[in-house]
Design a protein around this motif. Structure first.
Motif, mmCIF file in Angstrom:
data_model
loop_
_atom_site.group_PDB
_atom_site.id
_atom_site.type_symbol
_atom_site.label_atom_id
_atom_site.label_comp_id
_atom_site.label_asym_id
_atom_site.label_seq_id
_atom_site.Cartn_x
_atom_site.Cartn_y
_atom_site.Cartn_z
ATOM 1 N N ALA A 1 35.129 31.563 15.510
ATOM 2 C CA ALA A 1 33.849 31.578 16.237
ATOM 3 C C ALA A 1 33.696 32.842 17.070
ATOM 4 O O ALA A 1 32.595 33.173 17.515
ATOM 5 N N ASN A 2 34.779 33.574 17.265
ATOM 6 C CA ASN A 2 34.711 34.840 17.989
ATOM 7 C C ASN A 2 33.834 35.853 17.250
ATOM 8 O O ASN A 2 33.171 36.687 17.871
ATOM 9 N N THR A 3 33.838 35.785 15.916
ATOM 10 C CA THR A 3 33.089 36.774 15.134
ATOM 11 C C THR A 3 31.577 36.604 15.298
ATOM 12 O O THR A 3 30.889 37.571 15.648
ATOM 13 N N LEU B 1 27.329 38.034 21.662
ATOM 14 C CA LEU B 1 27.210 38.500 23.049
ATOM 15 C C LEU B 1 28.538 39.042 23.582
ATOM 16 O O LEU B 1 28.555 39.957 24.407
ATOM 17 N N HIS B 2 29.655 38.486 23.107
ATOM 18 C CA HIS B 2 30.932 38.944 23.658
ATOM 19 C C HIS B 2 31.302 40.339 23.149
ATOM 20 O O HIS B 2 32.125 41.025 23.745
ATOM 21 N N VAL B 3 30.661 40.761 22.061
ATOM 22 C CA VAL B 3 30.982 42.074 21.491
ATOM 23 C C VAL B 3 30.605 43.188 22.472
ATOM 24 O O VAL B 3 31.335 44.169 22.644
ATOM 25 N N LEU C 1 32.711 41.631 26.446
ATOM 26 C CA LEU C 1 34.181 41.695 26.505
ATOM 27 C C LEU C 1 34.708 42.989 25.875
ATOM 28 O O LEU C 1 35.573 43.654 26.441
ATOM 29 N N HIS C 2 34.190 43.332 24.692
ATOM 30 C CA HIS C 2 34.721 44.506 23.979
ATOM 31 C C HIS C 2 33.990 45.800 24.337
ATOM 32 O O HIS C 2 34.433 46.876 23.929
ATOM 33 N N GLN C 3 32.863 45.666 25.069
ATOM 34 C CA GLN C 3 32.138 46.859 25.531
ATOM 35 C C GLN C 3 31.710 47.778 24.386
ATOM 36 O O GLN C 3 31.724 49.006 24.516
ATOM 37 N N GLU D 1 42.013 41.920 23.651
ATOM 38 C CA GLU D 1 41.022 41.581 24.684
ATOM 39 C C GLU D 1 40.576 40.121 24.557
ATOM 40 O O GLU D 1 40.192 39.485 25.534
ATOM 41 N N ASP D 2 40.624 39.595 23.334
ATOM 42 C CA ASP D 2 40.227 38.201 23.117
ATOM 43 C C ASP D 2 41.331 37.216 23.507
ATOM 44 O O ASP D 2 41.047 36.072 23.855
ATOM 45 N N VAL D 3 42.590 37.664 23.415
ATOM 46 C CA VAL D 3 43.718 36.728 23.564
ATOM 47 C C VAL D 3 43.683 35.938 24.871
ATOM 48 O O VAL D 3 43.794 34.707 24.858
HETATM 49 FE FE LIG Z 1 36.412 39.458 20.000
#
Ligand SMILES: [Fe+2]
Ligand code: FES
Length: 270
Positions: A109-111, A115-117, A120-122, A227-229
């Motif tokens: 579900a991270n893919t 919005l987190h791209v 979180l990943h900037q 960064e996701d861990v």
């Molecule tokens: Fe991610």
């Protein structure tokens, strides 16, 4: 690959043994199963073999140095391909050192969590992936064209296949590479992540230089994954508060909810 549990009273067959004749022998009471068909072949008690006592036999295929098994009698989809034939690639497969303390679907579900791209990943996005998501029965994909905070430009097409395979073709600063994470579920609530990274040798490039590029893209992807861990470690999702920006993620949750169960015992499993 066979189902794990003995059809007598359910002992885990992995703690049994393989006999000289190739049968799988249960450690508990010694029932034996034919190593080819999975059919129960012998009971040490001398009782007749129950005719319906046959282990499920799951299809297995080896790709990229990894053995894949489908959790059903017939695969619903193929192992995803890279853009170039496997024999033209320099390829490295391995395993993430630590298990993730979530089920594979949480990692998948991270893919589609677009919005987190950017948060979180900037990533500095150069396209609008919301406009270009392709949904199929057993996969979902969209393109990402972005400047990463470390500098490289990624032009990639992440894909989710089934509910536990992440697969990606694309380029970094114009050079093609492939990156996949294959998720195994050793026990509910945990995931073992295997990976494959690959590249194509450039003309006039030495094997060492190709290897350096492979290490470079592996480090780049591992750094993004790192960064996701910590987020996965404390994840606790409650439905009800997704917003418009989460619409691809919401659709993915629907894809997960309606994904057909394939295990031959699905009707009897929770
Ligand atoms: Fe991610
Ligand atoms: S549980 Fe396997 S032989 Fe009894």
């Amino acid at each position: 690959m066979f189902s794990a549990y003995c059809l007598h009273v359910g002992a885990d067959l992995s703690i049994g043994k393989v006999t000289d004749s190739g049968n799988i022998r249960c450690a508990f009471h010694g029932w034996e199963y034919d190593g080819e068909s999975g059919q129960c072949a012998y009971l040490p008690s001398g009782d007749p073999v129950p005719p319906r006592a046959s282990l499920y036999r799951f299809p297995v295929v080896e790709r990229y140095g990894i053995v894949f098994a489908f959790n059903g009698l017939t695969p619903r989809f193929s192992i995803p391909e890279f853009d170039h034939p496997e024999d033209s690639l320099v390829l490295k497969s391995g395993t993430f050192a630590d298990r993730f303390q979530v089920d594979p679907w949480v990692i998948c579900a991270n893919t589609p969590d677009l919005l987190h791209v950017t948060e979180l990943h900037q990533f500095d996005m150069r396209n609008d992936p919301y406009e270009d998501v392709t949904w199929q029965d057993y996969s979902a994909t969209f393109p990402i064209h972005a400047l990463t905070p470390a500098g490289p430009v990624l032009d990639i097409r992440p894909e989710i296949h089934g509910t536990n395979l992440f697969h990606q073709n694309g380029t970094v600063d114009g050079r093609w590479f492939g990156w996949s994470t294959w998720m195994g579920i050793p026990t509910p609530g945990q995931t073992t992540v295997f990976y494959t990274i690959c590249a194509r040798p450039e003309p006039d490039e030495t094997p060492e230089q190709t290897g350096e590029f492979l290490d470079y893209v592996l480090n780049l992807e591992m750094s993004i994954a790192s960064e996701d861990v910590p987020v996965f470690a404390g994840m606790h999702y409650t439905p009800g508060n997704l917003t418009r920006g989460d619409r691809v993620l919401a659709r993915f949750f629907e894809y997960l909810r309606t994904f057909p169960r394939s295990h031959p015992s699905a009707d009897f499993l929770n």
